[in-house]
Every structure is written in C-alpha cells, then in structure tokens.
Design a protein around this motif. Structure first.
Motif, PDB file in Angstrom:
ATOM      1  N   ASP A 167       0.834  -1.212   0.000  1.00  0.00           N
ATOM      2  CA  ASP A 167       0.000   0.000   0.000  1.00  0.00           C
ATOM      3  C   ASP A 167       0.866   1.259   0.000  1.00  0.00           C
ATOM      4  OD1 ASP A 167      -2.323  -1.481   0.035  1.00  0.00           O
ATOM      5  OD2 ASP A 167      -2.724  -1.203   2.173  1.00  0.00           O
ATOM      6  N   ASN A 168       2.129   1.112   0.388  1.00  0.00           N
ATOM      7  CA  ASN A 168       3.046   2.260   0.445  1.00  0.00           C
ATOM      8  C   ASN A 168       3.897   2.375  -0.814  1.00  0.00           C
ATOM      9  OD1 ASN A 168       2.224   2.451   3.247  1.00  0.00           O
ATOM     10  ND2 ASN A 168       3.555   0.684   3.579  1.00  0.00           N
ATOM     11  N   GLY A 169       3.650   1.518  -1.806  1.00  0.00           N
ATOM     12  CA  GLY A 169       4.386   1.582  -3.074  1.00  0.00           C
ATOM     13  C   GLY A 169       5.734   0.895  -3.041  1.00  0.00           C
ATOM     14  N   ASN A 170       5.949   0.027  -2.076  1.00  0.00           N
ATOM     15  CA  ASN A 170       7.241  -0.652  -1.947  1.00  0.00           C
ATOM     16  C   ASN A 170       7.137  -2.131  -2.312  1.00  0.00           C
ATOM     17  OD1 ASN A 170       8.563   1.698  -0.934  1.00  0.00           O
ATOM     18  ND2 ASN A 170       7.440   1.379   0.981  1.00  0.00           N
ATOM     19  N   VAL A 171       8.278  -2.844  -2.220  1.00  0.00           N
ATOM     20  CA  VAL A 171       8.296  -4.279  -2.545  1.00  0.00           C
ATOM     21  C   VAL A 171       8.601  -5.086  -1.280  1.00  0.00           C
ATOM     22  CG1 VAL A 171       8.981  -3.854  -4.935  1.00  0.00           C
ATOM     23  CG2 VAL A 171      10.758  -4.240  -3.205  1.00  0.00           C
ATOM     24  N   ILE A 172       8.414  -6.400  -1.400  1.00  0.00           N
ATOM     25  CA  ILE A 172       8.634  -7.285  -0.250  1.00  0.00           C
ATOM     26  C   ILE A 172       9.719  -8.309  -0.580  1.00  0.00           C
ATOM     27  CG2 ILE A 172       7.607  -9.088   1.212  1.00  0.00           C
ATOM     28  CD1 ILE A 172       6.255  -6.544   1.903  1.00  0.00           C
ATOM     29  N   LEU A 173      10.649  -8.477   0.349  1.00  0.00           N
ATOM     30  CA  LEU A 173      11.572  -9.616   0.320  1.00  0.00           C
ATOM     31  C   LEU A 173      11.143 -10.565   1.432  1.00  0.00           C
ATOM     32  CD1 LEU A 173      15.024  -7.782  -0.027  1.00  0.00           C
ATOM     33  CD2 LEU A 173      13.779  -9.002  -1.826  1.00  0.00           C
ATOM     34  N   ASP A 174      10.926 -11.833   1.107  1.00  0.00           N
ATOM     35  CA  ASP A 174      10.598 -12.833   2.119  1.00  0.00           C
ATOM     36  C   ASP A 174      11.880 -13.584   2.465  1.00  0.00           C
ATOM     37  OD1 ASP A 174       7.694 -12.543   2.411  1.00  0.00           O
ATOM     38  OD2 ASP A 174       7.612 -13.177   0.314  1.00  0.00           O
ATOM     39  N   VAL A 175      12.228 -13.565   3.747  1.00  0.00           N
ATOM     40  CA  VAL A 175      13.494 -14.165   4.168  1.00  0.00           C
ATOM     41  C   VAL A 175      13.258 -15.598   4.631  1.00  0.00           C
ATOM     42  CG1 VAL A 175      15.519 -13.938   5.628  1.00  0.00           C
ATOM     43  CG2 VAL A 175      14.296 -11.884   4.864  1.00  0.00           C
ATOM     44  N   HIS A 176      13.829 -16.532   3.859  1.00  0.00           N
ATOM     45  CA  HIS A 176      13.687 -17.958   4.155  1.00  0.00           C
ATOM     46  C   HIS A 176      14.885 -18.460   4.967  1.00  0.00           C
ATOM     47  CE1 HIS A 176      10.409 -18.962   1.133  1.00  0.00           C
ATOM     48  NE2 HIS A 176      10.701 -17.704   0.865  1.00  0.00           N
ATOM     49  N   ASN A 177      14.681 -19.653   5.546  1.00  0.00           N
ATOM     50  CA  ASN A 177      15.787 -20.415   6.161  1.00  0.00           C
ATOM     51  C   ASN A 177      16.484 -19.677   7.289  1.00  0.00           C
ATOM     52  OD1 ASN A 177      15.264 -22.457   4.318  1.00  0.00           O
ATOM     53  ND2 ASN A 177      16.535 -21.441   2.768  1.00  0.00           N
ATOM     54  N   MET A 178      15.709 -19.024   8.131  1.00  0.00           N
ATOM     55  CA  MET A 178      16.314 -18.343   9.276  1.00  0.00           C
ATOM     56  C   MET A 178      15.549 -18.729  10.530  1.00  0.00           C
ATOM     57  SD  MET A 178      17.273 -14.365   9.018  1.00  0.00           S
ATOM     58  CE  MET A 178      18.949 -13.892   9.347  1.00  0.00           C
ATOM     59  N   LEU A 179      16.143 -19.526  11.399  1.00  0.00           N
ATOM     60  CA  LEU A 179      15.499 -19.772  12.681  1.00  0.00           C
ATOM     61  C   LEU A 179      15.858 -18.596  13.579  1.00  0.00           C
ATOM     62  CD1 LEU A 179      15.590 -23.529  13.669  1.00  0.00           C
ATOM     63  CD2 LEU A 179      13.661 -22.101  12.986  1.00  0.00           C
ATOM     64  N   ILE A 180      14.845 -17.969  14.142  1.00  0.00           N
ATOM     65  CA  ILE A 180      15.065 -16.680  14.798  1.00  0.00           C
ATOM     66  C   ILE A 180      15.089 -16.881  16.314  1.00  0.00           C
ATOM     67  CG2 ILE A 180      14.184 -14.328  15.014  1.00  0.00           C
ATOM     68  CD1 ILE A 180      12.820 -14.840  12.223  1.00  0.00           C
ATOM     69  N   HIS A 181      16.301 -16.971  16.864  1.00  0.00           N
ATOM     70  CA  HIS A 181      16.431 -17.232  18.297  1.00  0.00           C
ATOM     71  C   HIS A 181      16.395 -15.952  19.117  1.00  0.00           C
ATOM     72  CE1 HIS A 181      17.027 -21.452  17.567  1.00  0.00           C
ATOM     73  NE2 HIS A 181      17.929 -21.161  16.651  1.00  0.00           N
ATOM     74  N   ASP A 182      16.719 -14.808  18.483  1.00  0.00           N
ATOM     75  CA  ASP A 182      16.696 -13.526  19.194  1.00  0.00           C
ATOM     76  C   ASP A 182      15.914 -12.524  18.334  1.00  0.00           C
ATOM     77  OD1 ASP A 182      17.135 -11.207  20.576  1.00  0.00           O
ATOM     78  OD2 ASP A 182      19.288 -11.524  20.842  1.00  0.00           O
ATOM     79  N   PRO A 183      14.576 -12.598  18.400  1.00  0.00           N
ATOM     80  CA  PRO A 183      13.754 -11.769  17.506  1.00  0.00           C
ATOM     81  C   PRO A 183      14.000 -10.271  17.656  1.00  0.00           C
ATOM     82  CG  PRO A 183      12.417 -13.466  18.558  1.00  0.00           C
ATOM     83  CD  PRO A 183      13.752 -13.506  19.219  1.00  0.00           C
ATOM     84  N   ARG A 184      14.206  -9.796  18.879  1.00  0.00           N
ATOM     85  CA  ARG A 184      14.413  -8.343  19.071  1.00  0.00           C
ATOM     86  C   ARG A 184      15.672  -7.891  18.360  1.00  0.00           C
ATOM     87  NH1 ARG A 184      11.748  -5.847  24.097  1.00  0.00           N
ATOM     88  NH2 ARG A 184      12.983  -4.074  23.472  1.00  0.00           N
ATOM     89  N   ARG A 185      16.735  -8.694  18.482  1.00  0.00           N
ATOM     90  CA  ARG A 185      18.013  -8.315  17.867  1.00  0.00           C
ATOM     91  C   ARG A 185      17.886  -8.300  16.352  1.00  0.00           C
ATOM     92  NH1 ARG A 185      23.151 -11.003  17.089  1.00  0.00           N
ATOM     93  NH2 ARG A 185      24.712  -9.363  16.826  1.00  0.00           N
ATOM     94  N   LEU A 186      17.258  -9.342  15.794  1.00  0.00           N
ATOM     95  CA  LEU A 186      17.128  -9.402  14.334  1.00  0.00           C
ATOM     96  C   LEU A 186      16.227  -8.271  13.824  1.00  0.00           C
ATOM     97  CD1 LEU A 186      17.849 -10.826  11.714  1.00  0.00           C
ATOM     98  CD2 LEU A 186      15.838 -12.285  12.024  1.00  0.00           C
ATOM     99  N   GLU A 187      15.193  -7.948  14.596  1.00  0.00           N
ATOM    100  CA  GLU A 187      14.319  -6.833  14.189  1.00  0.00           C
ATOM    101  C   GLU A 187      15.149  -5.549  14.065  1.00  0.00           C
ATOM    102  OE1 GLU A 187      10.946  -6.237  16.789  1.00  0.00           O
ATOM    103  OE2 GLU A 187      10.088  -4.680  15.501  1.00  0.00           O
ATOM    104  N   GLU A 188      16.015  -5.321  15.057  1.00  0.00           N
ATOM    105  CA  GLU A 188      16.879  -4.116  15.021  1.00  0.00           C
ATOM    106  C   GLU A 188      17.870  -4.180  13.865  1.00  0.00           C
ATOM    107  OE1 GLU A 188      18.935  -3.720  18.734  1.00  0.00           O
ATOM    108  OE2 GLU A 188      17.053  -3.482  19.849  1.00  0.00           O
TER     109      GLU A 188
END
Ligand code: 5RP
Length: 222
Positions: A167-188
């Motif tokens: 809706d903002n005119g941008n594109v999406i990358l879907d990130v595969h194959n990543m088990l996320i053990h520290d979600p806050r860190r990866l978000e940052e």
C-alpha cells in the motif's frame, strides 16, 4: 473444527474481550488478513457501541466501510485502546512474524499507537521458534538488491515477492531459512539496513494478549 471456524472463533473472542471497555468515542485499530476479517465481521454487529476504526491496509479500510464502520486517518486520532490483528507466527513471548499479507508497515504503526495489542490466531500459528514462516521485509524498490545482499550476510535467504506492491508503493523480500532465536536483535538489525522500510518481526512491541483458537476452545495467553 476447521481452520476457518477457529479464525471465526478468535475474531468473536476478541470482540467479546473488548466490548465491555468500548465507549461511544472509542476508535479501534484493525489489522489485515483472513483472521482480522473475521474480527471485522463480528465487530460490525456492535456498530453502535464505538465510534470507528483505524485500518492497517486499504483492504481492511474497504471491508470496514462496506460494513458502515467509519474509518479514521491515524493522524487524526490521539489514542487507540485496542489494536486487533492476526499473525503468521507467534511464540510463547507473544513475539510475532507478520506481513504475509504485505501490510506489515501500517500494522506495526497502528500497533505502536495502541495501548493493548490483541493478536488473534488459530493454533497452527503458535511455534516454539519463529522463522519457519518466511520473514517479510518491506523495501524501497531501488534498494532491493542492496538489502538482499545485506540479508544474506545475516544468514537469511531473501526471495523477492513477485508482483507484490505494498500500500506504500514498496516491494517485499521474504526471508527464508532463518530460525530466529533472538527476535528483538534481528528486528533491530534488519531495521538498520538502508532501504528497509520495516520488517515483519513484532518483538520490540509484541502482542499483549494472544487469543488462540484450538479444538478445545479459545485460549488466552498473556
Ligand atoms: C498481513 C498480516 C496478517 O495478519 C497475517 O498474514 C495473517 O493472516 P491470516 O489471518 O490471513 O492468516 O500480517 O500483513
């Protein structure tokens, strides 16, 4: 129960949860997706009990309006008591992956304004570790390749979501194959990549309540 029936059950449970707190002046933040749609349909039966809604996507705005629910611009709203939305994955800390429907940026903005974020999901969305669902990242179109290279350095496998413009005119990358053990860190870390608008990890601001549809009824996790 089918998955659709579980979605309807949590949509109704969210309405039952917020209804006693609603006032004539209340404005509710509303998410995007098939589960959020069940919430909208259940909410519409109580139109007289609140003022209106802020939508997290054009699709949600349209559905709200079809039900005759007034839709407000977030900039004209000082506060939201509740934000109700689905998720692609949730863990026991109520950290989420969202953005399967490409609405992650507006969803994160509306969630940030709300005092209480109620996530509604069927039991298939509850996981031990986030990341089996590919993590959506919204990206400025010209930065797509640069961002993809940086994501590879973080250990992910970015895949361009073909034909999807947000809706903002941008594109999406879907990130595969990543088990996320520290979600806050990866978000940052993802937010720090130039060209990233937003990523689908909701860990810095997790949900406050998860209403989970199960065969034994709707369970509430806090
Ligand atoms: C949209 C979202 C949705 O909440 C998420 O994709 C879940 O959708 P559904 O309720 O259809 O399973 O984040 O961007």
């Amino acid at each position: 129960m089918t998955q659709d029936e579980l979605k309807q059950a949590v949509g109704q449970a969210a309405v039952d949860l917020i209804l006693p707190s609603l006032q004539d002046s209340s404005i509710i933040g509303v998410g995007t997706g098939s589960t959020a749609n069940c919430f909208i349909d259940a909410l519409a039966r109580h139109k007289g009990f609140f003022d209106g809604a802020v939508a997290s996507s054009e699709a949600t705005a349209q559905r709200l309006k079809q039900h005759g629910i007034p839709v407000y611009d977030l900039n004209s709203v000082a506060e939201l008591d509740f934000y109700v939305d689905g998720a692609d994955e949730a863990n026991a800390h109520l950290e989420l992956i969202k953005g399967g429907g490409a609405a992650l940026t507006r969803e994160k903005i509306v969630a940030a304004v709300a005092r209480t974020f109620i996530c509604i999901a069927d039991q298939s969305k509850l996981v031990d570790t986030l990341g089996a669902f590919p993590l959506p990242v919204e990206v400025i179109p010209m930065a797509r390749s640069h961002v993809a290279r940086q994501i590879v350095k973080l250990g992910g496998d970015p895949v361009y979501r073909d034909g999807c413009i947000t809706d903002n005119g941008n594109v999406i990358l879907d990130v595969h194959n990543m088990l996320i053990h520290d979600p806050r860190r990866l978000e940052e870390q993802l937010n720090a990549i130039v060209g990233v608008v937003c990523n689908g990890l909701f860990a810095a601001r997790p949900a406050d309540i998860l209403l989970l549809g199960t065969a034994d009824g709707v369970k509430q996790l806090k």
